[in-house]
Motif scaffolding. Structure first.
Motif, short mmCIF file in Angstrom:
data_model
loop_
_atom_site.label_atom_id
_atom_site.label_comp_id
_atom_site.label_asym_id
_atom_site.label_seq_id
_atom_site.Cartn_x
_atom_site.Cartn_y
_atom_site.Cartn_z
N LYS A 1 -11.94 -26.74 -24.69
CA LYS A 1 -10.63 -27.38 -24.70
C LYS A 1 -9.77 -26.90 -25.86
N GLY A 2 -10.42 -26.37 -26.85
CA GLY A 2 -9.69 -25.89 -28.01
C GLY A 2 -10.25 -24.58 -28.52
N PHE A 3 -9.61 -24.04 -29.55
CA PHE A 3 -9.99 -22.75 -30.12
C PHE A 3 -10.09 -21.67 -29.04
N LEU A 4 -9.06 -21.62 -28.19
CA LEU A 4 -9.06 -20.69 -27.07
C LEU A 4 -8.81 -19.26 -27.50
N ASN A 5 -8.48 -19.06 -28.78
CA ASN A 5 -8.32 -17.69 -29.26
C ASN A 5 -9.65 -16.94 -29.22
N PHE A 6 -10.76 -17.68 -29.33
CA PHE A 6 -12.08 -17.05 -29.31
C PHE A 6 -12.55 -16.80 -27.89
N VAL A 7 -12.47 -17.80 -27.04
CA VAL A 7 -12.85 -17.63 -25.65
C VAL A 7 -12.10 -18.67 -24.81
N ASP A 8 -11.52 -18.17 -23.74
CA ASP A 8 -10.74 -19.03 -22.84
C ASP A 8 -11.13 -18.67 -21.42
N ALA A 9 -11.88 -19.55 -20.77
CA ALA A 9 -12.38 -19.30 -19.42
C ALA A 9 -11.43 -19.91 -18.40
N LYS A 10 -10.76 -19.03 -17.67
CA LYS A 10 -9.82 -19.49 -16.64
C LYS A 10 -10.16 -18.84 -15.31
N LYS A 11 -9.85 -19.54 -14.25
CA LYS A 11 -10.09 -19.01 -12.91
C LYS A 11 -8.79 -18.48 -12.32
N ASP A 12 -8.93 -17.34 -11.64
CA ASP A 12 -7.77 -16.76 -10.96
C ASP A 12 -7.44 -17.66 -9.77
N PRO A 13 -6.20 -18.15 -9.67
CA PRO A 13 -5.88 -19.09 -8.58
C PRO A 13 -5.94 -18.45 -7.20
N ILE A 14 -5.85 -17.12 -7.12
CA ILE A 14 -5.86 -16.44 -5.83
C ILE A 14 -7.29 -16.08 -5.42
#
Length: 782
Positions: A473-486
Motif C-alpha cells: 500500500k505504500g513505498f511503491l517506489n521500491f515495488v508496485d504490483a499492478k495488473k494490466d486492465p486489458i
C-alpha cells in the motif's frame, strides 16, 4: 648413275634420321640419369571421393611443376598407400613407407585422428610429415619438429565465428560437434573467443562419429527443448548432411533457429558422396577459407575437371574444388622446391641399434639423415600458390581471411568477409560492420525469414520462473504490483523490479519471469518467504531484507541496497523569538573588547589628524563626535572625512582589515546559530524512548517490530504504518516520538520531508535487500 645417286641419298637420309633419334635418346637418357629420384609417401583414404579429388590434384601438381622446371636435378616419386578410413591402417601405411620404401617425406593422412600417431612416428624416424587437411588444433601440442601443417588449423576461424555472433547481438550459443578429436579440438578456442565478445557456450551436444539416425534424433530433441536457438556446428560433411536432414524432419530448420557452420563443414560440403544438394540446409550461415580468384586457378579448374573425368566415373561438374584440394596441389609444389634446394648427399637412413628387449617394428625403425635438411628447406619455401601465398611460420600457416556464407537455394552466397585486421566486412559495400549497424546483406534465415532471430525461445517443455511480488500500500517506489486492465497480467514496477530485470539480462541464458502477486492483509513478508520454501514460488523479488531466520529456509542473493535499521525523529521547533538574539554570536567579552577598540581607534586617528586636518577641529564635542563617528562608520561605508596624515592612513588601513574579519565572523556565526537551531532532533537516544514509555512507529509486516521488542520496547509502544504518508501523519498528530525502519525507507521519507525530520544513530545492522530463491540450485529446461 641416277639410280645410284638416289640410293645414296636415300641411305644418307636414313642414317641421318637414325643419328638424330639416337642423339635425342642419348640426351633423354643422360637427363634421366642426372635426375635423382626422391621417394615421397602419400597416405590417403583412397575409397573416398575427397581423397580421389586430392590425389588427382597432387599428380597434376607434379606434372605441372616439372614441365616448368625441366632443369631440376631431382624428381619426386610418389608412393601411395590406402589408409582405409582407419587410424590403425593409416599408421601401418606410414610405417610401411618409412621401413620398406625409405621415403624422404610423407604427405597425409586425411583426418586429424589418423595424423596423431603418424606425427609421433615421424618424430622417431625424422621423416617430415606434411598434412593439408588435418585441422585439429591439438595436433600442434604434440610439438614435433617434423610435423608440417600446410593448412590452417580450426582455431583460426573462432574469431570470425565470434565476430558474427557479436554482430547480431546473440549472447548464448550451443556447440554441436562430432565426438572425436576433430570435434573436441576447437571447443576451448571457441569458448575463449566468445568470452571476448561477451557471449558464451551454454551447452554442448556431442554426436558420435558413427551415429545412426535414432541417435541423431535423440540429440536433436534435446536441442529442441533448450531455450538457446543459436547452434555452432562442427562435424564432417557426411555426418552433417544426415544431421540437417533429421533437423529438417522435426522442424528445426524453421524460423527462429540459427545454424552457423564451421570451416570444416563448409569447405567439404560439395566434396562428398551425398552430392551438393542444399535442400536440408536452407538459411544456414557458415565460414569458409577465402580463396583469391586468379587466372591460374581458373585454368587449373578446367584442366582438373578433364583429368578427373578420365580417371573416375564421376563428372567433374558433380564436385567442386575446395581449399584442401588446392592445398594438396601447393604442398607437392612446395616439397618439390624444397627437395631441389636440399643436399642429396644425406639421402639415406641410419640403421637403428638393435635391442634385445625391443623386438617390435618401432624398435627397429630406421632414422632418416635427409629429414632435418629437408625440413629446413621446406620452412624457407615461399611462392604464390593456387590457394594463396605458401608461407610457413613455425611449420604452419598464418591466420588469413574467411568468407561468410549464406546457403540459399542451391547456392553458397557470400554475404561478407572476416579479415584479421579489419574484422567483419560487408561483401557488397566493403565496409566494416558494427553491432546494430550494417551487418551483411542480405541474409535469409531458416524458414525463408528475413528477420534476424533473437537467439532464444521458450522451450517446448520449458517453464517460466515463478516470481512472487509483494502487493504493498505504500513505498511503491521500491515495488508496485499492478495488473494490466486489458490482459489481466501482473506488470510490477519499481526500483527492485528494475534491478532484478537488469540482472536477468546479464545471465548467460534467457530466463522468462512470470510475476505472481503476493497479497497479505498485514503484508507479512515472513509468510511470503516461506512460500518460496514450500514451492509456491521459485523466487521472490521485492524489498525483502536479508535476515538470519529467513536464511534457514531460502537462499538470498547479494544485497543491492544500503543495510541497517535506523531511527528517524522530528526536528525541534526551536525558533528563537528573543529580540536580542543577534547578540548571541559573540560573547560579552568580545562585545566589550570590540567596543573599546572602536573608541581607541577613534582616539588615535584624532591625535594624528586634528593638527593637520580641519575636519577633526572645532569645539571639543565636535572633535569627539567626529572621532567616534569615523571609527564606527568603517563597518559599512566610506568616510566623509579625509585622512591627511600617512601614519593615520596606515592605522585606518589596518583597522579596516580588522573590521572586515569581525563582520564576516559575526555574519557566519549568526547564520549558523539561526540555522542549526532549526535542525536539532528532539530525541537522540532510543533508550530514552523506552525509559519515557514513548510511542514509536515501524513499517507494518516487516521484521523491525520484532527487532524493537528484542531491544526492550513494549508491544504497546509500537505503532505500525504502511506508507511514508501514514508515517508523516503519525508524527504530525503527535502519536509517535520516533520511527524505526531500514535506511532505504527512511531516506525515501526524508527526501520528501527533509526539513521536518532527521535520521539519527544508532543503526542496527542488517544485510539490506536481496532477491530470494529456493535453497537448492534452481534449474529449468533450457
Amino acid at each position: 648413275m641416277m639410280n645410284s645417286t638416289k640410293s645414296f641419298n636415300s641411305n644418307f637420309m636414313g642414317y641421318f634420321v637414325l643419328f638424330v633419334w639416337g642423339f635425342v635418346l642419348m640426351e633423354v637418357g643422360f637427363g634421366q640419369n642426372q635426375a635423382t629420384e626422391i621417394k615421397v609417401g602419400v597416405v590417403l583414404d583412397l575409397q573416398t571421393l575427397f581423397s580421389k579429388i586430392c590425389l588427382t590434384s597432387m599428380n597434376m601438381s607434379l606434372s605441372d611443376f616439372y614441365k616448368k622446371h625441366t632443369d631440376y636435378t631431382t624428381r619426386l616419386a610418389i608412393h601411395v598407400r590406402d589408409s582405409m578410413e582407419d587410424v590403425v591402417q593409416a599408421s601401418a601405411a606410414a610405417l610401411d613407407l618409412i621401413k620398406n620404401e625409405e621415403v624422404s617425406a610423407i604427405i597425409g593422412p586425411r583426418s586429424s585422428m589418423q595424423t596423431e600417431f603418424m606425427i609421433r612416428l615421424a618424430n622417431i624416424s625424422q621423416v617430415p610429415t606434411i598434412t593439408f587437411s588435418a585441422t585439429c588444433p591439438s595436433l600442434t601440442s604434440i610439438n614435433s619438429p617434423y610435423f608440417v601443417r600446410a593448412t590452417l588449423d580450426d582455431s583460426s576461424q573462432v574469431r570470425a565465428i565470434a565476430a558474427i555472433i557479436k554482430s547480431f547481438g546473440w549472447r548464448n550459443v550451443v556447440a554441436v560437434y562430432v565426438d572425436n578429436e576433430f570435434g573436441k579440438g576447437i571447443m576451448s578456442y571457441l569458448s575463449d573467443a566468445l568470452n571476448d565478445v561477451q557471449a558464451f557456450v551454454v551447452n554442448r551436444c556431442l554426436i558420435p562419429q558413427d551415429a545412426n539416425d535414432d541417435q541423431i534424433l535423440k540429440e536433436l530433441y534435446k536441442l529442441m527443448t533448450m531455450q538457446t536457438r543459436v547452434f555452432v556446428v562442427h562435424m564432417p560433411p557426411t555426418l552433417g548432411f544426415r544431421f540437417f536432414q533429421k533437423a529438417r524432419e522435426i522442424g528445426m530448420m524453421e524460423e527462429g533457429y540459427v545454424w552457423l557452420l564451421t570451416d570444416g563443414v563448409m569447405n567439404l560440403i560439395k566434396s562428398n558422396e551425398r552430392g551438393s544438394s542444399f535442400e536440408n540446409m536452407q538459411g544456414v550461415l557458415g565460414v569458409r577459407s577465402h580463396i583469391t580468384k586468379s587466372k591460374d586457378l581458373e585454368d587449373f579448374r578446367l584442366r582438373w575437371k578433364k583429368t578427373f573425368e578420365k580417371k573416375n566415373s564421376l563428372k567433374g561438374d558433380d564436385v567442386e574444388l575446395n581449399i584442401f584440394v588446392l592445398r594438396a596441389y601447393d604442398s607437392i609444389t612446395a616439397l618439390a622446391m624444397a627437395v631441389e634446394n636440399t643436399n642429396i648427399k644425406s639421402l639415406w637412413y641410419d640403421n637403428p641399434i638393435a635391442s634385445a628387449n625391443n623386438k617390435t617394428d618401432l624398435g627397429t625403425l630406421k632414422v632418416s639423415r635427409y629429414g632435418p635438411s629437408l625440413l629446413e628447406a621446406l620452412s624457407n619455401v615461399r611462392f604464390k600458390g593456387l590457394a594463396g601465398e605458401f608461407k610457413l611460420v613455425n611449420r604452419q600457416f598464418e591466420l588469413s581471411a574467411f568468407e561468410v556464407i549464406n546457403i540459399i537455394g542451391n547456392e553458397e552466397r557470400i554475404i561478407g568477409f572476416w579479415r584479421p585486421g579489419n574484422g567483419l566486412v560487408n561483401a557488397n559495400s566493403n565496409k566494416t560492420t558494427l553491432l546494430g549497424g550494417e551487418r551483411f546483406g542480405p541474409v535469409i534465415w531458416p524458414g525463408k525469414s528475413h528477420v534476424v532471430p533473437k537467439g532464444w525461445e521458450i522451450p517446448t517443455n520449458g517453464k517460466m520462473l515463478r516470481v512472487g511480488v509483494p502487493v504493498k500500500k505504500g513505498f511503491l517506489n521500491f515495488v508496485d504490483a499492478k495488473k494490466d486492465p486489458i490482459t489481466n497480467e501482473l506488470t510490477p514496477t519499481g526500483y527492485c523490479i528494475d534491478v532484478f530485470e537488469a540482472a536477468l539480462k546479464k545471465l548467460h541464458y534467457s530466463v522468462i519471469p512470470k510475476y505472481i502477486a503476493f497479497v497479505s492483509p498485514d503484508e507479512n513478508y515472513d509468510e511470503m518467504v516461506y512460500q518460496v520454501y514450500n514451492g509456491t514460488y521459485d523466487a521472490v523479488v521485492g524489498d525483502v531484507t536479508i535476515i538470519a531466520n529467513r536464511s534457514l529456509y531460502v537462499d538470498f542473493t547479494l544485497p543491492y541496497t544500503e543495510s541497517g535499521v535506523s531511527m528517524m525523529v522530528p526536528l525541534k521547533e526551536n525558533r528563537n523569538k528573543n529580540t536580542w538574539v543577534f547578540l548571541k554570536p559573540w560573547s560579552l567579552d568580545l562585545w566589550v573588547t570590540t567596543t573599546c577598540f572602536f573608541v581607541f581607534i577613534g582616539f588615535i586617528v584624532w591625535i594624528l589628524e586634528h593638527r593637520v586636518n580641519t575636519d577633526f577641529r572645532g569645539p571639543p564635542h565636535h572633535q569627539i563626535g567626529t572621532s567616534f563617528w569615523f571609527a564606527f562608520s568603517t563597518m559599512n561605508f566610506a568616510h566623509r572625512e579625509k585622512v591627511v596624515s600617512n601614519l593615520a592612513r596606515f592605522v585606518v588601513l589596518v583597522w579596516c582589515f580588522v573590521v572586515l574579519v569581525l563582520i564576516q565572523s559575526y555574519t557566519a556565526n549568526l547564520t549558523s546559530f539561526l540555522t542549526v537551531q532549526r535542525f536539532q532532533p528532539e530525541v537522540t537516544n532510543w533508550k530514552d524512548l523506552i525509559k519515557n514509555n514513548e510511542y514509536v512507529g515501524y513499517q507494518r509486516g516487516t521484521f523491525v517490530g520484532n527487532l524493537l521488542e528484542s531491544q526492550g520496547f513494549q508491544k504497546s509502544q509500537l505503532k505500525p504504518f504502511g506508507s511514508a504518508e501514514e508515517c508523516d501523519e503519525l508524527f504530525s498528530n503527535g502519536t509517535i516520538a520516533a520511527s524505526f525502519d531500514e535506511v532505504a525507507y527512511l531516506k525515501l521519507i526524508l527526501s520528501k520531508n527533509c526539513s521536518r525530520y532527521a535520521m539519527v544513530e544508532p543503526t542496527f545492522k542488517t544485510a539490506g535487500f536481496g532477491f530470494i530463491s529456493i535453497p537448492q540450485e534452481f534449474t529449468f529446461d533450457g
